[in-house]
Design an enzyme around this catalytic site. Structure first.
Site, PDB file in Angstrom:
ATOM      1  N   ASP A 197       3.055   2.653   9.413  1.00 39.47           N
ATOM      2  CA  ASP A 197       1.961   2.307   8.499  1.00 39.47           C
ATOM      3  C   ASP A 197       0.619   2.860   8.986  1.00 39.47           C
ATOM      4  O   ASP A 197       0.404   3.006  10.184  1.00 39.47           O
ATOM      5  CB  ASP A 197       1.886   0.777   8.361  1.00 39.47           C
ATOM      6  CG  ASP A 197       1.104   0.335   7.133  1.00 39.47           C
ATOM      7  OD1 ASP A 197       0.856   1.177   6.246  1.00 39.47           O
ATOM      8  OD2 ASP A 197       0.737  -0.849   7.068  1.00 39.47           O
TER       9      ASP A 197
ATOM     10  N   ASN B 145       6.666   0.679  -2.891  1.00 40.16           N
ATOM     11  CA  ASN B 145       5.810   1.874  -2.815  1.00 40.16           C
ATOM     12  C   ASN B 145       5.823   2.717  -4.093  1.00 40.16           C
ATOM     13  O   ASN B 145       4.976   3.597  -4.273  1.00 40.16           O
ATOM     14  CB  ASN B 145       6.169   2.745  -1.597  1.00 40.16           C
ATOM     15  CG  ASN B 145       5.738   2.149  -0.268  1.00 40.16           C
ATOM     16  OD1 ASN B 145       6.411   2.324   0.744  1.00 40.16           O
ATOM     17  ND2 ASN B 145       4.616   1.439  -0.251  1.00 40.16           N
TER      18      ASN B 145
HETATM   19  C1  IPE Z   1       5.188  -0.873   4.328  1.00 38.81           C
HETATM   20  O1  IPE Z   1       3.895  -0.383   4.298  1.00 38.81           O
HETATM   21  C2  IPE Z   1       6.147   0.177   3.847  1.00 38.81           C
HETATM   22  C3  IPE Z   1       6.297   1.347   4.709  1.00 38.81           C
HETATM   23  C4  IPE Z   1       5.692   1.547   5.836  1.00 38.81           C
HETATM   24  C5  IPE Z   1       7.226   2.319   4.241  1.00 38.81           C
HETATM   25  P1  IPE Z   1       2.925  -0.687   3.054  1.00 38.81           P
HETATM   26  O2  IPE Z   1       1.636  -0.026   3.386  1.00 38.81           O
HETATM   27  O3  IPE Z   1       3.586  -0.310   1.805  1.00 38.81           O
HETATM   28  O4  IPE Z   1       2.793  -2.269   3.130  1.00 38.81           O
HETATM   29  P2  IPE Z   1       1.693  -3.240   2.530  1.00 38.81           P
HETATM   30  O5  IPE Z   1       1.541  -2.909   1.089  1.00 38.81           O
HETATM   31  O6  IPE Z   1       0.432  -3.006   3.291  1.00 38.81           O
HETATM   32  O7  IPE Z   1       2.230  -4.606   2.782  1.00 38.81           O
HETATM   33  C1  IPE Z   2       2.578   4.231   5.411  1.00 39.39           C
HETATM   34  O1  IPE Z   2       1.227   4.500   5.340  1.00 39.39           O
HETATM   35  C2  IPE Z   2       3.418   5.185   4.588  1.00 39.39           C
HETATM   36  C3  IPE Z   2       4.078   4.566   3.443  1.00 39.39           C
HETATM   37  C4  IPE Z   2       3.979   3.333   3.066  1.00 39.39           C
HETATM   38  C5  IPE Z   2       4.918   5.443   2.635  1.00 39.39           C
HETATM   39  P1  IPE Z   2       0.336   4.000   4.132  1.00 39.39           P
HETATM   40  O2  IPE Z   2       0.349   5.071   3.093  1.00 39.39           O
HETATM   41  O3  IPE Z   2       0.727   2.646   3.697  1.00 39.39           O
HETATM   42  O4  IPE Z   2      -1.099   3.958   4.823  1.00 39.39           O
HETATM   43  P2  IPE Z   2      -2.246   2.899   4.577  1.00 39.39           P
HETATM   44  O5  IPE Z   2      -1.653   1.543   4.852  1.00 39.39           O
HETATM   45  O6  IPE Z   2      -2.683   3.072   3.168  1.00 39.39           O
HETATM   46  O7  IPE Z   2      -3.280   3.252   5.581  1.00 39.39           O
HETATM   47 MG    MG Z   3       0.169   0.790   4.314  1.00 40.11          MG
END
Ligand code: IPE
Ligand code: IPE
Ligand code: MG
Length: 236
Positions: A18, A66
């Site tokens: 993340d 996602n």
């Molecule tokens: C969790 O991260 C999913 C992945 C890392 C693939 P998100 O960024 O989607 O989670 P939330 O929305 O902050 O809970």
């Molecule tokens: C994790 O990084 C990747 C996926 C969830 C696919 P994010 O895209 O959630 O990054 P932030 O949380 O917006 O920084």
């Molecule tokens: Mg995220």
């Protein structure tokens, strides 16, 4: 870095990758630039886990939630995913077993074919298990419940005979050890539907680094933190 054998050997680790978006934002880059760097880090950390003798590592790459993101971002993530599967792992020469967790039916047909091939070709490998969770989340538990309900409906299973082991055997991780610890970089303190069933007794380790900045030293630090925890599993 040199570690004693017992440092990470045999561990099962879950990693919620993340912070890609925030990493890109900090640099004034499009979010997709963060996913690109994050994918490179994923590959390096997967290799490092193998070097450390980890028994299984699960990377959360894309959640069932996602899909809510803009189509452009989702497409970029899927494209990167495909590229890494095609070129990222020299899996034919390596002793790792690759498994995909999640509902792949919603993915591009070419991607599904590639995923099936990688799994089949690596199924007999004896080294580290590399799980990649894509279109993965809470529906895993619903799926297990449906599969068992189906057996009940067919008359081959009695409701009172359903056990925790049976539930585990109907998860995508069937036959695998539950994660010893789940690591979440980016400072968030939640599971976001990651390994809900398997995480029952996992230690949670969160770290303030964004995933694209995550290094081998950070993994060392996470394992060191885990090794200090006292696990009791309900005992004393
Ligand atoms: C969790 O991260 C999913 C992945 C890392 C693939 P998100 O960024 O989607 O989670 P939330 O929305 O902050 O809970
Ligand atoms: C994790 O990084 C990747 C996926 C969830 C696919 P994010 O895209 O959630 O990054 P932030 O949380 O917006 O920084
Ligand atoms: Mg995220």
């Amino acid at each position: 870095m040199n570690h004693p054998k017992e440092f990470a050997e045999g561990l099962s680790i879950g990693i919620i990758m993340d912070g890609n978006g925030r990493w890109a934002k900090q640099r004034g880059l499009p979010r997709t630039a963060g996913h690109k760097k994050g994918a490179a880090v994923f590959q390096d950390i997967a290799n490092y886990c193998e070097e450390l003798g980890v028994s299984s590592v699960t990377f959360y790459a894309f959640s069932t939630e996602n899909w809510k993101r803009p189509l452009e971002e989702v497409s970029a993530i899927m494209k990167l995913f495909g590229e890494y599967l095609l070129k990222g792992f020299n899996y034919k020469d390596r002793n790792i077993r690759i498994k995909f967790l999640g509902d792949r039916a919603a993915l591009d047909a070419k991607l599904q074919k590639l995923m099936n091939e990688l799994e089949e070709d690596s199924a007999a490998k004896t080294g580290m298990t590399l799980n990649i969770a894509v279109n993965y989340g809470g529906p895993e538990i619903v799926r297990a419940a449906r599969q068992l309900a189906q057996q009940v409906a067919e008359g081959t299973l009695k409701p009172e005979d359903i056990t925790e082991e049976m539930m585990s055997d109907h998860m995508y991780t069937a036959g695998q050890k539950d994660p010893d610890f789940i690591l979440r970089p980016s400072g968030e303190k939640r599971l976001s539907n990651f390994m809900l069933w398997q995480a029952a007794y996992a230690e949670l380790v969160e770290m303030d680094v964004l995933w694209p900045d995550f290094t081998r030293d950070d993994l060392d630090a996470a394992i060191t933190e885990f090794n200090k925890r006292s696990r009791r599993f309900g005992g004393i």
